[in-house]
Design a protein around this motif. Structure first.
Motif, PDB file in Angstrom:
ATOM      1  N   SER A 287       0.820  -1.221   0.000  1.00  0.00           N
ATOM      2  CA  SER A 287       0.000   0.000   0.000  1.00  0.00           C
ATOM      3  C   SER A 287       0.850   1.265   0.000  1.00  0.00           C
ATOM      4  O   SER A 287       0.622   2.197   0.765  1.00  0.00           O
ATOM      5  N   GLY A 288       1.839   1.289  -0.883  1.00  0.00           N
ATOM      6  CA  GLY A 288       2.695   2.464  -1.018  1.00  0.00           C
ATOM      7  C   GLY A 288       4.129   2.212  -0.611  1.00  0.00           C
ATOM      8  O   GLY A 288       5.036   2.927  -1.033  1.00  0.00           O
ATOM      9  N   PHE A 289       4.369   1.198   0.213  1.00  0.00           N
ATOM     10  CA  PHE A 289       5.739   0.844   0.592  1.00  0.00           C
ATOM     11  C   PHE A 289       6.313  -0.082  -0.483  1.00  0.00           C
ATOM     12  O   PHE A 289       5.604  -0.944  -1.005  1.00  0.00           O
ATOM     13  N   PRO A 290       7.591   0.078  -0.823  1.00  0.00           N
ATOM     14  CA  PRO A 290       8.175  -0.722  -1.908  1.00  0.00           C
ATOM     15  C   PRO A 290       8.465  -2.157  -1.468  1.00  0.00           C
ATOM     16  O   PRO A 290       9.441  -2.435  -0.771  1.00  0.00           O
ATOM     17  N   ILE A 291       7.596  -3.067  -1.893  1.00  0.00           N
ATOM     18  CA  ILE A 291       7.795  -4.478  -1.588  1.00  0.00           C
ATOM     19  C   ILE A 291       7.037  -5.301  -2.614  1.00  0.00           C
ATOM     20  O   ILE A 291       5.961  -4.909  -3.078  1.00  0.00           O
ATOM     21  N   SER A 292       7.610  -6.409  -2.997  1.00  0.00           N
ATOM     22  CA  SER A 292       6.967  -7.330  -3.934  1.00  0.00           C
ATOM     23  C   SER A 292       7.456  -8.728  -3.596  1.00  0.00           C
ATOM     24  O   SER A 292       8.233  -8.916  -2.655  1.00  0.00           O
ATOM     25  N   GLY A 293       7.010  -9.702  -4.357  1.00  0.00           N
ATOM     26  CA  GLY A 293       7.462 -11.051  -4.069  1.00  0.00           C
ATOM     27  C   GLY A 293       7.161 -12.029  -5.176  1.00  0.00           C
ATOM     28  O   GLY A 293       6.328 -11.778  -6.048  1.00  0.00           O
ATOM     29  N   LEU A 294       7.869 -13.129  -5.130  1.00  0.00           N
ATOM     30  CA  LEU A 294       7.646 -14.262  -6.013  1.00  0.00           C
ATOM     31  C   LEU A 294       7.256 -15.433  -5.127  1.00  0.00           C
ATOM     32  O   LEU A 294       7.958 -15.745  -4.160  1.00  0.00           O
ATOM     33  N   ILE A 295       6.126 -16.059  -5.429  1.00  0.00           N
ATOM     34  CA  ILE A 295       5.621 -17.167  -4.620  1.00  0.00           C
ATOM     35  C   ILE A 295       5.564 -18.408  -5.490  1.00  0.00           C
ATOM     36  O   ILE A 295       5.050 -18.359  -6.618  1.00  0.00           O
ATOM     37  N   SER A 296       6.081 -19.527  -4.993  1.00  0.00           N
ATOM     38  CA  SER A 296       6.170 -20.750  -5.788  1.00  0.00           C
ATOM     39  C   SER A 296       5.491 -21.925  -5.109  1.00  0.00           C
ATOM     40  O   SER A 296       5.321 -21.945  -3.889  1.00  0.00           O
ATOM     41  N   THR A 297       5.158 -22.902  -5.927  1.00  0.00           N
ATOM     42  CA  THR A 297       4.551 -24.129  -5.427  1.00  0.00           C
ATOM     43  C   THR A 297       5.576 -24.986  -4.693  1.00  0.00           C
ATOM     44  O   THR A 297       6.781 -24.797  -4.814  1.00  0.00           O
ATOM     45  N   ASP A 298       5.058 -25.966  -3.973  1.00  0.00           N
ATOM     46  CA  ASP A 298       5.919 -26.899  -3.242  1.00  0.00           C
ATOM     47  C   ASP A 298       6.938 -27.551  -4.178  1.00  0.00           C
ATOM     48  O   ASP A 298       8.120 -27.683  -3.856  1.00  0.00           O
ATOM     49  N   GLU A 299       6.456 -27.951  -5.360  1.00  0.00           N
ATOM     50  CA  GLU A 299       7.320 -28.678  -6.300  1.00  0.00           C
ATOM     51  C   GLU A 299       8.506 -27.823  -6.726  1.00  0.00           C
ATOM     52  O   GLU A 299       9.647 -28.310  -6.767  1.00  0.00           O
ATOM     53  N   ILE A 300       8.249 -26.566  -7.042  1.00  0.00           N
ATOM     54  CA  ILE A 300       9.322 -25.709  -7.521  1.00  0.00           C
ATOM     55  C   ILE A 300      10.279 -25.361  -6.387  1.00  0.00           C
ATOM     56  O   ILE A 300      11.500 -25.335  -6.564  1.00  0.00           O
ATOM     57  N   VAL A 301       9.730 -25.111  -5.208  1.00  0.00           N
ATOM     58  CA  VAL A 301      10.596 -24.816  -4.059  1.00  0.00           C
ATOM     59  C   VAL A 301      11.503 -25.999  -3.761  1.00  0.00           C
ATOM     60  O   VAL A 301      12.707 -25.850  -3.516  1.00  0.00           O
ATOM     61  N   ALA A 302      10.946 -27.203  -3.821  1.00  0.00           N
ATOM     62  CA  ALA A 302      11.727 -28.398  -3.527  1.00  0.00           C
ATOM     63  C   ALA A 302      12.816 -28.638  -4.573  1.00  0.00           C
ATOM     64  O   ALA A 302      13.925 -29.069  -4.250  1.00  0.00           O
TER      65      ALA A 302
END
Length: 447
Positions: A287-302
Motif C-alpha cells: 500500500s505504497g511501501f516498496p515491496i513485492s514477491g515471487l511465490i512458488s509451489t511446493d514442487e518448484i521450491v523443492a
C-alpha cells in the motif's frame, strides 16, 4: 507553505521521471498529502485518486496504522539483509501471513522491491527449474500481446505493449509473443458471448511452433492492467492451464496489479479456479511501501533451492521496514473487509458506467472486476475505430482539471481507486467523468 513555482522549477531542472517526457512537466501537479481516496496538491486542490497511486495504495492514503507500524519498526530495526543465513522477524511474519492467503500448494515467497524485479526473478526461477531437470534448452518465455510486466530489461521483453520497446532494443532474447484474450477487440470471434478460446489455442500453436522442449514458461496477468484492464472470458485461464500441463510448461501468474483484493477476490486467479506454478505479487501488498514477491509451489521450491536460484541479489528484498508495513496492510485489508468492499463498490461503479454507455456513443466497452475497471473509447461503435488521440487526452486533462485523477493506454481508460473508496466518493468521481464525457460529446457535435 511549499511554493509551487519554485518546486516546479526545481523538479524540471533536476528530476527525471518514469516514462518521462519534457512536455508532461511544463505544468506538473505536485502532491503534498493524501487522505483515504483523496489527494491534495501544494496549491490545496483536492483530487479523487482514481488510480490508487499506481494501483498500489490499496488501503488509502495517510493510514495511521501503516505509519505507526513503520515508525515502530524503524525504531527497532530499520534494515537487515536477508541473504542466506540471515532473517528478520517482520519478513518471517509476513511470509507466514501470505501463505495463509494464497493457494494451498504454495510454500514460500522470495521478497523483492518492485513488480518488475519480481517478474525478472520469476523468469530466472522458471529457467533454473528446468536447468535442474537437465533441460537447459527449456528457456523461452511465452508472453502475450497487450501485457505489461514491468520496466526492467527482462520484464520489458515480456511486456507486449510496443511503446515500451522503442529505443531499448535489442530486447532480451528467447521471449516469444502470442495472442491475448481481448473480447472487445478479438480477431478470432465476435466477442465474449461467442468466444471459442481460439486466442488461447494461438498460444498453444506458438509453443508447438517453438518446440515445447524449448519453452520454460508462459507468463500472463489474470486481468491485463496497464494495457487497459482487459478481462478474459470464462474458460480462458483453465485452457491456459491445460495447454501448459500438456506441453510441460510452467504457468506464471503476474498478480502484481490483480493481487490483494483489487479484483474483488484476494487474487485474480481466484476468479478462474486455476492454480499457477509461480505468482508474482506486489503493488497492493505494501500500500505504497516498496515491496513485492515471487511465490512458488511446493514442487518448484523443492526442486529449486532458493539459496542458489536467487543469485539475482536484492539488497532490500525482505527488509524489515517494508515487511512491517506490508503486514499492517494485509491486516487492515482483512480487518476492514476491503476485498468484499472492492467487489461491492466495483459492481456499483460498473452499473453506473454502463448506464453512461447508453448515453455516449464513444464509450464502446465497459468492463472490470472489483475495483479494476477499464473503458474502450471509440469513434465508431460499429467499426470499433479508436477515438482520436487528442480527444482521449482531452478527457484525461478535463478530468484532472475537475479533480479526478485517471490514466489510460490509448484508446483505453483505467479507473482503479483505493479499496477504501466510499460509495459516495465513487459516485462523485463518476459524476465528474459524466460531466467530462458530456463536454467532449458536445464539442464533437459542434464540430
Amino acid at each position: 507553505t511549499n511554493d509551487y513555482k519554485e518546486l516546479a522549477r526545481l523538479d524540471f531542472a533536476h528530476q527525471l521521471h518514469p516514462q518521462y517526457h519534457v512536455s508532461d512537466h511544463q505544468d506538473p501537479v505536485i502532491y503534498e498529502r493524501g487522505d483515504g481516496a483523496l489527494l491534495y496538491d501544494v496549491n490545496g486542490r483536492e483530487y479523487i485518486d482514481g488510480l490508487s497511486g499506481l494501483w498500489n495504495v490499496a488501503v488509502g492514503h495517510g493510514r495511521v496504522e501503516l505509519a505507526e507500524a513503520a515508525a515502530e519498526q524503524m525504531r527497532e530495526l530499520a534494515f537487515s539483509n536477508s541473504y542466506v543465513g540471515y532473517a528478520n522477524v517482520p519478513s518471517i511474519r509476513l511470509a507466514e501471513k501470505l501463505m495463509s492467503l494464497v493457494y494451498s500448494n504454495m510454500q514460500a515467497v522470495l521478497f523483492c522491491n518492485s513488480g518488475s524485479e519480481a517478474v525478472d526473478v520469476a523468469i530466472k526461477i522458471a529457467r533454473y527449474f528446468w536447468y535442474l531437470q537437465d533441460k537447459p534448452e527449456k528457456n523461452k518465455i511465452v508472453a502475450r500481446k497487450e501485457a505489461y510486466h514491468g520496466g526492467t530489461l527482462g520484464a520489458t521483453a515480456a511486456t507486449g505493449l510496443p511503446p515500451f520497446h522503442v529505443g531499448f532494443g535489442p530486447l532480451a532474447p528467447a521471449f516469444v509473443r502470442a495472442e491475448t484474450c481481448y473480447p472487445y477487440r478479438c480477431g478470432h470471434c465476435a466477442g465474449a458471448n461467442d468466444c471459442t478460446l481460439a486466442c488461447a489455442d494461438d498460444i498453444e500453436k506458438v509453443i508447438v511452433a517453438e518446440g515445447p522442449e524449448t519453452v520454460a514458461a508462459l507468463i500472463a496477468e489474470p486481468v491485463h492492467g496497464a494495457g487497459g484492464v482487459i478481462v478474459p472470458t470464462p474458460g480462458y485461464w483453465p485452457r491456459l492451464r491445460e495447454i501448459c500441463d500438456r506441453h510441460d510448461v510452467l504457468l506464471i501468474a503476474d498478480e502484481v496489479i490483480t493481487g490483494f483484493g483489487r479484483t474483488g477476490r484476494w487474487f485474480g486467479c481466484n476468479h478462474t479456479g486455476v492454480v499457477p506454478d509461480v505468482m508474482t505479487v506486489g503493488k497492493g501488498m505494501g500500500s505504497g511501501f516498496p515491496i513485492s514477491g515471487l511465490i512458488s509451489t511446493d514442487e518448484i521450491v523443492a526442486a529449486t533451492p532458493f539459496a542458489r536460484a536467487s543469485a539475482s541479489s536484492s539488497s532490500y528484498g525482505g527488509n524489515p521496514l517494508a515487511a512491517a508495513a506490508a503486514l499492517a496492510t494485509l491486516e487492515t485489508i482483512v480487518d476492514e473487509g476491503l476485498v468484499e468492499h472492492a467487489a461491492r463498490v466495483g459492481a456499483r461503479m460498473l452499473d453506473r458506467l454502463r448506464a453512461m454507455q447508453e448515453r455516449y456513443s464513444f464509450l464502446g466497452d465497459v468492463r472490470g472486476a472489483g475495483l479494476l475497471i477499464g473503458l474502450d473509447l471509440v469513434r465508431d461503435r460499429a467499426t470499433k475505430e479508436p477515438l482520436e488521440r487528442e480527444v482521449t487526452e482531452r478527457i484525461f486533462t478535463e478530468a484532472l482539471r475537475r479533480g479526478l485523477l485517471l490514466m489510460g493506454y490509448f484508446p483505453r481508460v483505467r479507473i482503479n481507486p483505493p479499496l477504501t473508496i466510499t460509495a459516495e466518493q465513487a459516485d462523485t468521481g463518476l459524476a465528474i467523468l459524466d460531466e467530462v464525457f458530456a463536454t467532449v460529446a458536445g464539442e464533437a457535435h459542434a464540430r
